[in-house]
Design a protein around this motif. Sequence first.
Motif, PDB file in Angstrom:
ATOM      1  N   TYR A  26      -5.623  -5.582   2.768  1.00 49.02           N
ATOM      2  CA  TYR A  26      -4.246  -4.372   1.959  1.00 49.02           C
ATOM      3  C   TYR A  26      -4.318  -4.584   1.073  1.00 49.02           C
ATOM      4  N   LEU A  27      -3.797  -6.352   0.698  1.00 49.33           N
ATOM      5  CA  LEU A  27      -3.714  -6.920  -0.464  1.00 49.33           C
ATOM      6  C   LEU A  27      -4.708  -6.932  -1.742  1.00 49.33           C
ATOM      7  N   LYS A  28      -5.968  -6.810  -1.878  1.00 53.15           N
ATOM      8  CA  LYS A  28      -6.917  -5.987  -2.524  1.00 53.15           C
ATOM      9  C   LYS A  28      -6.981  -4.281  -2.776  1.00 53.15           C
ATOM     10  N   THR A  29      -6.311  -3.540  -2.436  1.00 60.74           N
ATOM     11  CA  THR A  29      -6.102  -2.152  -2.542  1.00 60.74           C
ATOM     12  C   THR A  29      -5.980  -1.761  -4.031  1.00 60.74           C
ATOM     13  N   GLU A  30      -6.413  -1.412  -3.765  1.00 58.86           N
ATOM     14  CA  GLU A  30      -5.744  -0.111  -4.810  1.00 58.86           C
ATOM     15  C   GLU A  30      -4.224   0.549  -4.993  1.00 58.86           C
ATOM     16  N   THR A  31      -3.895   0.534  -3.882  1.00 59.09           N
ATOM     17  CA  THR A  31      -3.070   1.047  -3.109  1.00 59.09           C
ATOM     18  C   THR A  31      -1.329  -0.081  -3.485  1.00 59.09           C
ATOM     19  N   TYR A  32      -2.102  -0.979  -2.781  1.00 57.01           N
ATOM     20  CA  TYR A  32      -0.855  -2.151  -2.744  1.00 57.01           C
ATOM     21  C   TYR A  32      -0.955  -2.311  -5.127  1.00 57.01           C
ATOM     22  N   LYS A  33      -1.845  -2.762  -5.489  1.00 60.70           N
ATOM     23  CA  LYS A  33      -1.832  -2.515  -6.775  1.00 60.70           C
ATOM     24  C   LYS A  33      -0.758  -1.589  -7.259  1.00 60.70           C
ATOM     25  N   ILE A  34      -0.688  -0.280  -6.890  1.00 61.33           N
ATOM     26  CA  ILE A  34      -0.139   0.804  -7.763  1.00 61.33           C
ATOM     27  C   ILE A  34       1.349   0.844  -7.184  1.00 61.33           C
ATOM     28  N   TYR A  36       2.076  -2.554  -5.931  1.00 58.86           N
ATOM     29  CA  TYR A  36       2.951  -4.322  -6.958  1.00 58.86           C
ATOM     30  C   TYR A  36       3.523  -3.210  -7.660  1.00 58.86           C
ATOM     31  N   ASN A  37       2.909  -2.934  -9.225  1.00 59.56           N
ATOM     32  CA  ASN A  37       3.296  -2.475 -10.349  1.00 59.56           C
ATOM     33  C   ASN A  37       4.307  -1.712 -10.652  1.00 59.56           C
ATOM     34  N   ARG A  38       4.278  -1.294  -9.429  1.00 60.51           N
ATOM     35  CA  ARG A  38       6.375  -0.490  -9.604  1.00 60.51           C
ATOM     36  C   ARG A  38       7.150  -1.551  -9.181  1.00 60.51           C
ATOM     37  N   HIS A  39       6.923  -2.602  -8.389  1.00 60.60           N
ATOM     38  CA  HIS A  39       7.962  -3.302  -8.048  1.00 60.60           C
ATOM     39  C   HIS A  39       8.250  -4.372 -10.119  1.00 60.60           C
ATOM     40  N   SER A  45      11.233  -8.464  -9.837  1.00 63.77           N
ATOM     41  CA  SER A  45      10.839  -9.795 -10.587  1.00 63.77           C
ATOM     42  C   SER A  45      11.222 -10.929 -10.716  1.00 63.77           C
ATOM     43  N   GLY A  46      11.002 -12.324 -11.182  1.00 58.74           N
ATOM     44  CA  GLY A  46      11.628 -13.265 -11.031  1.00 58.74           C
ATOM     45  C   GLY A  46      11.239 -14.302 -10.711  1.00 58.74           C
ATOM     46  N   PRO A  47      11.973 -15.647 -11.281  1.00 57.33           N
ATOM     47  CA  PRO A  47      11.207 -16.645 -10.864  1.00 57.33           C
ATOM     48  C   PRO A  47      11.404 -17.052  -9.296  1.00 57.33           C
ATOM     49  N   PRO A  48      10.212 -17.466  -8.503  1.00 58.30           N
ATOM     50  CA  PRO A  48      11.210 -17.861  -7.135  1.00 58.30           C
ATOM     51  C   PRO A  48      12.412 -19.075  -6.934  1.00 58.30           C
ATOM     52  N   PRO A  49      12.972 -19.504  -6.032  1.00 55.07           N
ATOM     53  CA  PRO A  49      14.102 -19.489  -5.827  1.00 55.07           C
ATOM     54  C   PRO A  49      13.971 -20.648  -6.060  1.00 55.07           C
TER      55      PRO A  49
END
Length: 63
Positions: A26-34, A36-39, A45-49
């Motif tokens: 699923y992480l390889k799909t175009e749907t996930y890329k969209i 992720y980009n919206r997110h 996004s931010g640095p990891p804790p």
Amino acid sequence: MKMEENPWINPIAEQYLLGISHVIEYLKTETYKIIYNRHMQAGRSGPPPPKADKSKKASRVRA
């Protein structure tokens, strides 16, 4: 990668129930890329804790 006890978005959570290989696909799909980009554009996004300092744990103390 930590897969357990992770706050997944619904599509990933559904794939996780089917198995880890489904999540990876699923992480390889175009749907996930969209998604992720919206997110990222939403500024979520931010640095990891920071990692906890485990040097002070009682189980790590050596006599």
